[in-house]
Design a protein around this motif. Structure first.
Motif, short mmCIF file in Angstrom:
data_model
loop_
_atom_site.label_atom_id
_atom_site.label_comp_id
_atom_site.label_asym_id
_atom_site.label_seq_id
_atom_site.Cartn_x
_atom_site.Cartn_y
_atom_site.Cartn_z
N MET A 1 1.05 -1.30 0.07
CA MET A 1 -0.09 0.01 -0.06
C MET A 1 0.98 1.26 0.03
N SER A 2 0.54 2.13 -0.67
CA SER A 2 1.49 3.51 -0.98
C SER A 2 1.18 4.33 0.28
N LYS A 3 1.92 5.12 0.78
CA LYS A 3 1.68 6.14 1.79
C LYS A 3 2.10 7.46 1.07
N LYS A 4 1.29 8.53 1.18
CA LYS A 4 1.51 9.86 0.61
C LYS A 4 1.92 10.62 1.61
N ALA A 5 2.81 11.63 0.98
CA ALA A 5 3.25 12.99 1.81
C ALA A 5 3.09 13.85 1.02
N LEU A 6 2.88 15.20 1.58
CA LEU A 6 2.78 16.37 0.76
C LEU A 6 4.05 17.28 0.88
N ILE A 7 4.50 17.87 -0.12
CA ILE A 7 5.55 18.74 0.14
C ILE A 7 5.25 19.90 -0.33
N VAL A 8 5.44 21.10 0.48
CA VAL A 8 5.01 22.43 0.32
C VAL A 8 6.05 23.11 0.04
N ILE A 9 6.49 23.56 -1.02
CA ILE A 9 7.88 24.19 -1.48
C ILE A 9 7.70 25.81 -1.66
N ASP A 10 8.54 26.19 -0.75
CA ASP A 10 8.88 27.62 -0.94
C ASP A 10 7.60 28.86 -1.30
N ILE A 11 6.30 28.27 -0.52
CA ILE A 11 5.48 29.26 -0.71
C ILE A 11 5.79 30.31 0.65
N GLN A 12 6.63 31.26 -0.02
CA GLN A 12 7.27 32.44 0.96
C GLN A 12 6.93 33.95 0.40
N ASN A 13 6.89 34.79 1.41
CA ASN A 13 6.38 36.06 1.08
C ASN A 13 7.12 36.58 0.11
N GLU A 14 8.51 36.40 -0.16
CA GLU A 14 9.27 37.19 -1.39
C GLU A 14 8.66 36.75 -2.57
N TYR A 15 7.72 35.85 -2.82
CA TYR A 15 7.15 35.81 -4.17
C TYR A 15 5.70 36.28 -4.11
N PHE A 16 5.38 37.04 -3.15
CA PHE A 16 4.01 37.62 -3.29
C PHE A 16 4.26 39.21 -3.62
N GLU A 17 3.03 40.01 -3.77
CA GLU A 17 3.18 41.52 -4.02
C GLU A 17 4.09 41.93 -3.00
N ASN A 18 4.93 42.97 -3.23
CA ASN A 18 5.86 43.80 -2.42
C ASN A 18 7.10 42.78 -1.88
N GLY A 19 7.26 41.62 -2.50
CA GLY A 19 8.25 40.64 -2.01
C GLY A 19 9.42 41.03 -3.38
N GLY A 20 10.42 40.38 -3.01
CA GLY A 20 11.65 40.65 -3.65
C GLY A 20 11.95 39.91 -5.12
N LEU A 21 10.84 38.92 -5.17
CA LEU A 21 10.71 38.23 -6.31
C LEU A 21 9.22 37.74 -6.78
N PRO A 22 8.41 38.82 -6.97
CA PRO A 22 6.91 38.39 -7.08
C PRO A 22 6.56 37.52 -8.23
N LEU A 23 5.98 36.52 -8.13
CA LEU A 23 5.50 35.76 -9.24
C LEU A 23 4.05 36.00 -9.87
N VAL A 24 3.54 35.52 -10.89
CA VAL A 24 2.45 35.57 -11.49
C VAL A 24 1.19 34.68 -10.74
N ASN A 25 0.26 35.26 -10.24
CA ASN A 25 -0.89 34.53 -9.64
C ASN A 25 -0.56 33.64 -8.18
N PRO A 26 0.41 34.29 -7.49
CA PRO A 26 0.87 33.45 -6.42
C PRO A 26 -0.28 33.32 -5.38
N ILE A 27 -1.33 34.22 -5.09
CA ILE A 27 -2.26 34.20 -4.14
C ILE A 27 -3.14 32.90 -4.53
N GLU A 28 -3.60 32.91 -5.78
CA GLU A 28 -4.38 31.76 -6.19
C GLU A 28 -3.75 30.42 -6.15
N ALA A 29 -2.27 30.32 -6.37
CA ALA A 29 -1.79 29.20 -6.06
C ALA A 29 -1.65 28.68 -4.58
#
Length: 183
Positions: A1-29
């Motif tokens: 039987m397979s066991k799952k784990a979730l990896i949440v990578i780098d959802i950090q403030n730098e990628y949002f508005e006013n951060g140092g490296l804003p992405l496109v649509n980070p809020i939705e993601a």
């Protein structure tokens, strides 16, 4: 039987508005990532948060440890008992305890969310596959940005989908949040 784990990578403030490296649509993601995170919490499955920290703040003055920009975004803030691994490279396994954590928890399948699709999500997914894990990337929990090469701009949406398509070709199953949670 397979066991799952979730990896949440780098959802950090730098990628949002006013951060140092804003992405496109980070809020939705991040809101989609939160839905997946809540699913893993409700089913008492392992969760690993990844937090990028600049190894050399003089050369890379973003993701500096102790700054607001380096903090994990409030939409996916870890709770007590969830592991947080700090990394200095795109690959979330490199020089972290992530692999050992997954092995200790008998994980065989990883579900990957996070930022940036074209960098850390890509590097981590490929590494996870190479370590023998079955991989699922939840595409709408990831975000990217416009990139430039040889004087040409590649739009974030194209970057994002090109990297997801490349991962799906061999390394991972690509799903969206709705389909993943309804399965």
């Amino acid at each position: 039987m397979s066991k799952k784990a979730l990896i949440v990578i780098d959802i950090q403030n730098e990628y949002f508005e006013n951060g140092g490296l804003p992405l496109v649509n980070p809020i939705e993601a991040s809101l989609n990532a939160r839905k997946v995170l809540e699913h893993f919490r409700a089913n008492d499955l392992p969760v690993a948060h990844i937090q990028h920290i600049s190894a050399n703040p003089d050369e890379m003055p973003i993701f500096v440890e102790g700054t607001k920009g380096a903090e994990i975004h409030e939409n996916v803030m870890p709770i007590e008992g969830e592991k947080v691994f700090q990394k200095n490279f795109p690959n979330s396994f490199r020089d972290t305890g992530l692999l050992e954590y997954l092995k200790e928890n008998d994980v065989t399948e990883v579900v990957i969310t996070g930022m940036m699709t074209h960098m850390c999500v890509d590097a981590t997914t490929r590494a996870a596959f190479d370590f023998g894990f079955n991989c699922t990337v939840i595409g709408d929990t990831c975000a990217s940005r416009d990139l430039e090469i040889n004087g040409k701009t590649v739009k974030a949406d194209d970057v994002h989908h090109a990297f997801l398509a490349a991962l799906e070709f061999f390394y991972a199953e690509i799903k969206n949040t709705k389909d993943y949670l309804s399965a």
